[in-house]
Design an enzyme around this catalytic site. Structure first.
Site, mmCIF file in Angstrom:
data_model
loop_
_atom_site.group_PDB
_atom_site.id
_atom_site.type_symbol
_atom_site.label_atom_id
_atom_site.label_comp_id
_atom_site.label_asym_id
_atom_site.label_seq_id
_atom_site.Cartn_x
_atom_site.Cartn_y
_atom_site.Cartn_z
ATOM 1 N N THR A 97 11.587 1.505 -6.843
ATOM 2 C CA THR A 97 12.027 2.588 -5.952
ATOM 3 C C THR A 97 13.542 2.513 -5.794
ATOM 4 O OG1 THR A 97 9.927 2.369 -4.793
ATOM 5 C CG2 THR A 97 11.664 3.578 -3.647
ATOM 6 N N CYS A 281 2.891 -1.673 -7.579
ATOM 7 C CA CYS A 281 2.594 -0.264 -7.891
ATOM 8 C C CYS A 281 2.291 0.638 -6.711
ATOM 9 C CB CYS A 281 1.415 -0.206 -8.861
ATOM 10 S SG CYS A 281 1.894 -0.717 -10.491
HETATM 11 C C1 UDX Z 1 5.166 -2.304 -14.840
HETATM 12 C C2 UDX Z 1 5.325 -0.865 -15.217
HETATM 13 O O1 UDX Z 1 5.916 -0.754 -16.411
HETATM 14 C C3 UDX Z 1 5.854 -0.114 -14.075
HETATM 15 O O2 UDX Z 1 6.029 1.209 -14.330
HETATM 16 C C4 UDX Z 1 4.813 -0.246 -13.088
HETATM 17 O O3 UDX Z 1 4.923 0.665 -12.085
HETATM 18 C C5 UDX Z 1 4.829 -1.662 -12.595
HETATM 19 O O4 UDX Z 1 4.437 -2.397 -13.642
HETATM 20 P P1 UDX Z 1 5.943 -4.623 -14.884
HETATM 21 O O5 UDX Z 1 5.527 -4.991 -16.254
HETATM 22 O O6 UDX Z 1 5.068 -5.080 -13.765
HETATM 23 O O7 UDX Z 1 6.188 -3.064 -14.799
HETATM 24 O O8 UDX Z 1 7.426 -4.985 -14.533
HETATM 25 P P2 UDX Z 1 8.199 -6.303 -14.857
HETATM 26 O O9 UDX Z 1 7.284 -7.475 -14.808
HETATM 27 O O10 UDX Z 1 9.394 -6.249 -13.991
HETATM 28 O O11 UDX Z 1 8.603 -6.129 -16.393
HETATM 29 C C6 UDX Z 1 9.532 -5.238 -16.876
HETATM 30 C C7 UDX Z 1 10.370 -5.954 -17.936
HETATM 31 O O12 UDX Z 1 11.206 -5.012 -18.575
HETATM 32 C C8 UDX Z 1 11.270 -7.059 -17.393
HETATM 33 O O13 UDX Z 1 10.960 -8.280 -18.030
HETATM 34 C C9 UDX Z 1 12.685 -6.582 -17.726
HETATM 35 O O14 UDX Z 1 13.553 -7.644 -18.057
HETATM 36 C C10 UDX Z 1 12.424 -5.683 -18.901
HETATM 37 N N1 UDX Z 1 13.474 -4.677 -19.158
HETATM 38 C C11 UDX Z 1 13.872 -3.845 -18.185
HETATM 39 C C12 UDX Z 1 14.032 -4.587 -20.432
HETATM 40 O O15 UDX Z 1 13.694 -5.353 -21.325
HETATM 41 N N2 UDX Z 1 14.958 -3.624 -20.677
HETATM 42 C C13 UDX Z 1 15.385 -2.771 -19.727
HETATM 43 O O16 UDX Z 1 16.233 -1.917 -19.997
HETATM 44 C C14 UDX Z 1 14.829 -2.888 -18.442
HETATM 45 C C1 UDX Z 2 -3.159 -1.554 -9.242
HETATM 46 C C2 UDX Z 2 -4.270 -0.671 -9.831
HETATM 47 O O1 UDX Z 2 -5.549 -1.195 -9.457
HETATM 48 C C3 UDX Z 2 -4.142 -0.594 -11.336
HETATM 49 O O2 UDX Z 2 -5.101 0.309 -11.874
HETATM 50 C C4 UDX Z 2 -2.738 -0.113 -11.683
HETATM 51 O O3 UDX Z 2 -2.561 -0.092 -13.071
HETATM 52 C C5 UDX Z 2 -1.702 -0.999 -11.057
HETATM 53 O O4 UDX Z 2 -1.899 -1.064 -9.641
HETATM 54 P P1 UDX Z 2 -2.770 -4.157 -8.984
HETATM 55 O O5 UDX Z 2 -1.713 -3.757 -8.016
HETATM 56 O O6 UDX Z 2 -2.446 -5.124 -10.062
HETATM 57 O O7 UDX Z 2 -3.370 -2.866 -9.709
HETATM 58 O O8 UDX Z 2 -4.003 -4.800 -8.174
HETATM 59 P P2 UDX Z 2 -5.183 -4.214 -7.290
HETATM 60 O O9 UDX Z 2 -6.396 -4.972 -7.618
HETATM 61 O O10 UDX Z 2 -5.283 -2.749 -7.357
HETATM 62 O O11 UDX Z 2 -4.756 -4.660 -5.814
HETATM 63 C C6 UDX Z 2 -3.660 -4.059 -5.138
HETATM 64 C C7 UDX Z 2 -3.616 -4.559 -3.718
HETATM 65 O O12 UDX Z 2 -4.708 -4.050 -2.963
HETATM 66 C C8 UDX Z 2 -3.710 -6.089 -3.581
HETATM 67 O O13 UDX Z 2 -2.805 -6.528 -2.586
HETATM 68 C C9 UDX Z 2 -5.136 -6.328 -3.155
HETATM 69 O O14 UDX Z 2 -5.318 -7.513 -2.434
HETATM 70 C C10 UDX Z 2 -5.378 -5.107 -2.280
HETATM 71 N N1 UDX Z 2 -6.805 -4.757 -2.136
HETATM 72 C C11 UDX Z 2 -7.531 -4.390 -3.211
HETATM 73 C C12 UDX Z 2 -7.390 -4.794 -0.867
HETATM 74 O O15 UDX Z 2 -6.744 -5.131 0.139
HETATM 75 N N2 UDX Z 2 -8.714 -4.446 -0.746
HETATM 76 C C13 UDX Z 2 -9.467 -4.054 -1.816
HETATM 77 O O16 UDX Z 2 -10.665 -3.745 -1.612
HETATM 78 C C14 UDX Z 2 -8.859 -4.036 -3.088
#
Ligand code: UDX
Ligand code: UDX
Length: 470
Positions: A97, A281
């Site tokens: 964000t 997310c």
């Molecule tokens: C993901 C999704 O891609 C994002 O849209 C979603 O909402 C959250 O999950 P995630 O894999 O969890 O992101 O993020 P992160 O673990 O921060 O990994 C992103 C990676 O991209 C980092 O390792 C960062 O170093 C890399 N990066 C970022 C690049 O290599 N190049 C860039 O220009 C920017």
């Molecule tokens: C989420 C979505 O599930 C996934 O489809 C998307 O791609 C990325 O975002 P993630 O955030 O990895 O995945 O985990 P999730 O299992 O969805 O849990 C999110 C949060 O909700 C956690 O903090 C979890 O503890 C909480 N949660 C989940 C609850 O409090 N109660 C529930 O019943 C389920």
């Protein structure tokens, strides 16, 4: 289906890019996968000989990396070398964000997406299929496409290069990512170019049934991902709102969840009350949805989704207030043991973890926290809390602070309260008899996930508070 794609690059070796490419590599042995990231430490972690040092913990991940790394799965910082080699490029970079400028606090910051698109435009050689994996605001594909079609993409060697953009959002949930990737409920592919879509379908067809692969237009695909996350988060806020009501009325949230969830129209998933949702997310995607709604003048829709986040903040605050209230209205100088710092079990990810706000609130009230998490190290906790580790030389009672506990039982020593924030399996087998000799009396247990078997603890005289029961 046979694919012509032989080389795939993924920009971003994070929680999504790393596990996704490990599963792809395992299921598509004839394709070479290059996961590139500008963060050298992260790449070194992925290449580490010692598999316990992989940058991400996910059950089943290290086995896949061990099997495929160096064969058809490669991790590197050399974006410029792997983009030109690849027929298909996934963009899996983070989209946090925005914290300043237009849309601050709501809109996603797309600078990394733009940077990735520019890198692809510059280094790609021939026809390249660009796949959005990151969760993105609706119509981001337009932005990517504009950059790709710009002047930069005119090849210096005058080879013709062209691009197709597809949206293929990831639905994996951390902690069960490998299983989710291997057995997805559905695979969503948005795009306008049938040929490119079929190339991606061919890749997934190696392990996913055809009926589970949904094809939509680009904008539907982008919006479906935001909507799915918003609906999931909304269920959690709904059940958490009822947890407060249960505690006031004498109803039991577990019984209510069961009774409500057995209605097949509602379903039993995502009805666990807890300390509020965390993770990278849900909050970000709802804020993004709100921003888009406001942009299109849909203020009532924006307000509707805003409440899902407000309720989540309320739930976290409610829990820290409850702890203070139960401990006779003051926790200044009291020791409180915290169990679990990750945002959910089976991951070392702490982004937006409810533990962050709850721990900060408790320290503001002067509590001394003893934090234990089986997968999160003290550096990570320090980064999130931005609160000094207890400095024994300059410490005064009630200053508030925290220390890291290497093991479960050490955390209980002299504590007035034990607060369970993450549903790690090992918390289910605690020896309460042993604990009762370690804690100060009267001792409190706060089970914010309603996961502990506390019958023995009750008999031993512990005071107990559970979310949705009181
Ligand atoms: C993901 C999704 O891609 C994002 O849209 C979603 O909402 C959250 O999950 P995630 O894999 O969890 O992101 O993020 P992160 O673990 O921060 O990994 C992103 C990676 O991209 C980092 O390792 C960062 O170093 C890399 N990066 C970022 C690049 O290599 N190049 C860039 O220009 C920017
Ligand atoms: C989420 C979505 O599930 C996934 O489809 C998307 O791609 C990325 O975002 P993630 O955030 O990895 O995945 O985990 P999730 O299992 O969805 O849990 C999110 C949060 O909700 C956690 O903090 C979890 O503890 C909480 N949660 C989940 C609850 O409090 N109660 C529930 O019943 C389920």
């Amino acid at each position: 289906m046979i694919t012509k794609v032989k080389h795939i690059c993924c920009i971003g070796a994070g929680y999504v890019g790393g596990p996704t490419m490990a599963v792809f590599a395992d299921r598509c042995p004839d394709i070479q996968f290059y996961v590139v990231d500008h963060n050298k430490d992260r790449v070194d972690g992925w290449n580490s000989e010692d598999l316990s040092k992989l940058p991400i913990y996910e059950p089943g991940l290290k086995e896949l990396v061990e099997k495929c790394r160096g064969k058809n799965l490669h991790f590197s910082t050399e974006v410029e070398n792997y983009i030109p080699l690849s027929d298909m490029i996934f963009i899996s970079v983070n989209t946090p964000t925005k914290n300043k400028g237009i849309g601050a606090g709501l809109a996603s910051d797309l600078k990394w997406i733009e940077m990735s698109a520019r890198q692809i435009a510059k280094y790609a050689r021939s026809h390249t299929i660009v796949v959005e994996k990151s969760t993105l605001p609706v119509r981001t594909a337009e932005l990517i496409n504009t950059i790709l079609q710009s002047n930069d993409s005119v090849n210096k060697n005058s080879n013709y290069k062209s691009f197709t953009v597809l949206s293929n959002p990831e639905f994996l949930s951390e902690g069960s990512a490998i299983n989710d990737l291997l057995n997805p409920d559905r695979v969503l592919i948005g795009g306008n170019d049938e040929k490119s879509i079929n190339e991606l379908v061919a890749i997934y067809s190696n392990w996913v049934k055809k009926e589970k692969i949904l094809k939509t237009n680009l904008w539907s695909s982008e919006l479906s991902k935001l909507t799915a996350n918003a609906f999931l988060a909304q269920r959690i806020s709904s059940i958490n709102s009822i947890s407060g009501l249960c505690e006031s009325t004498g109803a039991d949230i577990k019984e209510v969840s069961l009774a409500v969830g057995t209605d097949s129209r509602i379903g039993d998933k995502f009805l666990n009350a807890g300390p509020g949702f965390g993770g990278s997310c849900f909050k970000k995607d709802i804020l993004n949805l709100i921003y888009i709604c406001e942009y299109y003048g849909l203020h009532e829709v924006a307000a509707y989704w805003r409440v899902v986040i407000d309720l989540n903040t309320w739930q976290q605050k409610r829990i820290s207030n409850k702890i203070v209230e139960k401990l006779f209205g003051t926790i200044s100088g009291k020791k409180i043991a915290i169990f679990g710092f990750s945002f959910k079990a089976n991951t070392n990810d702490t982004r937006e973890s409810p533990a962050i706000n709850i721990c900060k609130d408790l320290m503001e009230e002067g509590a001394e926290l003893q934090i234990y998490d089986p997968r999160v190290n003290s550096e990570q906790i320090q980064k999130e809390l931005d609160y000094p580790i207890k400095d024994l030389d300059n410490y005064y009672l009630g200053a508030g602070g925290w220390i890291y506990s290497e093991n479960i039982y050490n955390s209980f020593i002299d504590a007035d309260a034990a607060v369970f924030l993450t549903e790690w399996e090992e918390f289910r087998n605690i020896n309460w008899k042993r604990v009762s000799e370690l804690m100060r009396k009267p001792s409190w247990i706060f089970d914010t996930r309603f996961i502990l078997d506390l019958n023995e603890a009750k008999d031993l005289g512990f005071n107990i508070w559970r979310v949705g029961l009181g």
